[in-house]
Design a protein around this motif. Structure first.
Motif, short mmCIF file in Angstrom:
data_model
loop_
_atom_site.label_atom_id
_atom_site.label_comp_id
_atom_site.label_asym_id
_atom_site.label_seq_id
_atom_site.Cartn_x
_atom_site.Cartn_y
_atom_site.Cartn_z
N VAL A 136 -37.94 9.64 -30.46
CA VAL A 136 -36.39 10.24 -30.44
C VAL A 136 -35.66 8.90 -31.09
O VAL A 136 -35.79 7.94 -30.32
N ALA A 137 -34.82 9.23 -31.93
CA ALA A 137 -33.86 8.26 -32.58
C ALA A 137 -32.40 8.64 -32.09
O ALA A 137 -31.89 9.88 -31.80
N GLY A 138 -31.64 7.53 -32.06
CA GLY A 138 -30.39 7.78 -32.12
C GLY A 138 -29.84 7.86 -30.38
O GLY A 138 -28.84 8.28 -30.28
N LEU A 139 -30.75 7.51 -29.70
CA LEU A 139 -30.29 7.15 -28.41
C LEU A 139 -29.26 6.26 -27.92
O LEU A 139 -29.24 5.33 -28.51
N PRO A 140 -28.30 6.73 -27.19
CA PRO A 140 -27.16 5.63 -26.87
C PRO A 140 -27.51 4.34 -26.10
O PRO A 140 -28.60 4.61 -25.24
N LYS A 141 -26.92 3.26 -26.12
CA LYS A 141 -27.45 2.16 -25.48
C LYS A 141 -27.12 2.25 -24.15
O LYS A 141 -25.86 2.58 -23.87
N ALA A 142 -27.76 1.56 -23.17
CA ALA A 142 -27.64 1.55 -21.79
C ALA A 142 -26.33 0.97 -21.36
O ALA A 142 -26.11 -0.24 -22.12
N PRO A 143 -25.47 1.40 -20.57
CA PRO A 143 -24.29 0.69 -20.09
C PRO A 143 -24.61 -0.61 -19.30
O PRO A 143 -25.72 -0.78 -18.90
N PRO A 144 -23.75 -1.56 -19.05
CA PRO A 144 -24.12 -2.65 -18.30
C PRO A 144 -24.31 -2.41 -16.81
O PRO A 144 -23.99 -1.21 -16.25
N PRO A 145 -25.21 -3.28 -16.19
CA PRO A 145 -25.49 -2.89 -14.70
C PRO A 145 -24.33 -2.71 -13.80
O PRO A 145 -23.19 -3.14 -14.19
N THR A 146 -24.56 -2.10 -12.79
CA THR A 146 -23.27 -1.82 -11.91
C THR A 146 -22.82 -3.06 -11.43
O THR A 146 -21.56 -3.06 -11.02
N SER A 147 -23.76 -4.10 -11.04
CA SER A 147 -22.94 -5.20 -10.50
C SER A 147 -21.94 -5.87 -11.46
O SER A 147 -21.09 -6.90 -10.80
N GLN A 148 -21.93 -5.71 -12.81
CA GLN A 148 -21.09 -6.44 -13.69
C GLN A 148 -19.74 -5.62 -13.82
O GLN A 148 -18.83 -5.90 -14.63
N LEU A 149 -19.45 -4.29 -13.21
CA LEU A 149 -18.27 -3.45 -13.33
C LEU A 149 -17.35 -3.68 -12.47
O LEU A 149 -17.72 -4.01 -11.12
#
Length: 536
Positions: A136-149
């Protein structure tokens, strides 16, 4: 003030991260859809029954896992109770390891395993790895970890305190984890309290536009059921499209629910399995299948637009008779018509510096005839056209969009609100040319204004997604709502006194649709929350 400052800081931080990754709610929504479409049991019809049962168990378990409070908290964009997010569901309701298959791009199954008791980030990471291994191509990039938000602890604590004080109805059964507000607010006995007014029989009331009243009565189970039904319909459409070789299948114009559409598409697939030898072609590509109540069409097989129309009330045998009308000669004629249209369209667009588009009221034969007549008119205008271009200062300086509608719907040129120029299919070449010359300046002004309006709407939509944790914000295409009305609606939704209400937390991870005035707040067929722009 402190609440507004925190929201602004969170929005600014999320906006800075948006350049590298999507929001968490959008990430979960896209990954979930891609995963379930690859793992859906309908794609394994040729496998053993045990394989289909295993896939069905996984799909059900995945839906239950994503409805858990820790997943909802993850999609809302909060980093409170980080230890709860890290340890996962904590309920032990899921098996230790799930064995399942995902189809590769060539259709062969590939075995995988996943642990659903892990934290949301680990579950999503394992889903993404499995999809990547299958191609599968075109998957979105994972958001930053919860500890950084950033987090808004005060908001969550206030919501928890409000939840603790609510008694006497099923609304007190909120999720006890980190202030998530999913519960039914109606009394268990379904009776109206004495001190309240019974609005059930009001006719001229604003109750249908009461957003917070709607959210109080909203159930997460209803949303998840509709999302699952939409996935079932998408999977059934994929199986039917691959069986017949259609370029696409469209059944959204009927107004049916996804569950009913999935049953209809399954019947279509069963028809192919039973009567495929009676068809004259092995693949209908590049034709598209449209299932609709269109009784005004001249023919069920359109060899100009490449569309096959099936009536949903017809029997499978009647469908078969229509599909048998498609032969190799029909596909060859369609290819010739499309090639001729492409040549004529390119000639007209380059000569008049416009972009042609078929309107919704214009049939394919009408559109093909209009483009051909316009191309022939240009061929006869030797003094006007030189080297394929029109040498005139009156013609459009910037490429405008020319929308061709049916002759009965449009008899003279008109500028639409988005800057496109609407013309009728029966207009002559001279009329079209003079219309472009007359309307081009005003059309360009509207196009520039529309661009600024769209940029403004995108900015407000991005802020709304960041503050409410919405996976998607859109306005319904077939409604009368304008972009300015969408902006006004979202600005009211982001006000501090509205954001502090616990009901808005139910929007985390969901899709929000905005429709025109006169509609009520409701759930759409795909599980989106749809509200009128003038909600109360």
């Amino acid at each position: 003030m402190r609440r507004s400052a925190i929201c602004s800081a969170a929005a600014a931080s999320a906006a800075s991260d948006s350049s590298s990754s999507v929001s968490r709610s959008t990430y979960v929504s896209r990954l979930r859809k891609a995963f379930l479409l690859r793992a859906h049991p309908d794609r394994y019809r040729s496998e053993e029954p045990s394989v289909r049962r295993r896939q069905a168990d996984l799909v059900q378990a995945m839906a239950d896992r994503m409805a858990n409070p820790d997943f909802v908290l993850y999609m809302s964009g909060s980093s409170d109770n980080q230890s709860i997010l890290d340890r996962g569901s904590g309920s032990g309701a899921f098996k230790d390891v799930y064995n399942f298959f995902l189809q590769r791009n060539d259709g062969t199954p590939m075995r995988h395993t996943i642990r659903l008791n892990d934290s949301p980030e680990r579950v999503l990471g394992n889903m993404a790895k499995a999809l990547q291994h299958t191609g599968v191509a075109g998957l979105p990039k994972a958001p930053p970890p919860t500890s950084q938000l950033p987090s808004d602890i005060a908001w969550k604590r206030r919501a928890e305190a409000d939840n603790a004080t609510r008694t006497g109805s099923s609304a007190s059964e909120f999720s006890r984890m980190h202030g998530i507000i999913w519960a039914a607010s109606r009394p268990k006995d379904n009776k109206v309290r004495p001190q309240e007014i019974d609005h059930r029989f009001d006719v001229n009331a604003k109750r249908g536009r009461d957003l917070f009243g709607f959210l109080r009565s909203l159930s997460l189970n209803d949303i998840e059921e509709r999302k699952a039904s939409r996935i079932d319909a998408s999977a059934a459409a994929l199986v039917a499209r691959r069986s017949f070789g259609f370029q696409a299948i469209d059944g959204t114009g009927m107004g049916w629910s996804s569950a009913s559409l999935a049953i209809l598409l399954s019947s279509l697939t069963a028809l192919h399995d039973e009567h495929k030898t009676a068809l004259h072609v092995n693949s209908f590509y590049p034709m598209r299948l449209v299932i609709s109540y269109d009784d005004d069409s001249i023919s069920n097989v359109d060899l100009h637009g490449g569309v096959i129309r099936l009536h949903p009330a017809a029997t499978p045998v009647q469908w078969l008779e229509i599909l048998k009308n498609v032969t190799q000669e029909s596909l060859a004629e369609l290819e010739r018509n499309q090639a001729k249209l492409k040549i004529n369209t390119q000639k007209v667009q380059d000569a008049l510096n416009i972009k042609l588009k078929k309107g919704k009221t214009c049939s394919s034969p009408e559109y093909h005839g209009f483009v051909q007549r316009l191309a022939e008119w240009l061929d006869g205008m030797g003094s006007l056209v030189q080297d394929g271009e029109v040498h005139s200062d009156a013609i459009a300086l910037a490429r405008l969009v020319l929308v061709v509608e049916a002759d009965q719907a449009c008899r003279r040129a008109k500028i639409n609100n988005d800057g496109t120029i609407r013309v009728g299919a029966g207009m002559s070449g001279d009329s079209v040319y003079s219309s472009i010359s007359r309307c081009s300046q005003d059309a360009r002004i509207k196009v520039e204004y529309r661009k600024k309006e769209v940029e403004r709407a995108k900015e407000i939509i991005s802020r709304t997604q960041n503050q409410l944790g919405l996976s998607r914000v859109y306005h319904e295409a077939k409604s009368t709502v304008t972009l300015q009305q969408v902006i006004d609606c979202l600005m009211r939704l982001m006000k501090s006194e509205v954001m502090e209400r616990r009901e808005t937390m139910k929007l985390a991870g969901q899709s929000l649709g905005i429709t025109g005035s006169g509609h009520f707040c409701h759930l759409s067929d795909d599980g989106s929350v749809v509200i009128p722009w003038d909600w109360r």
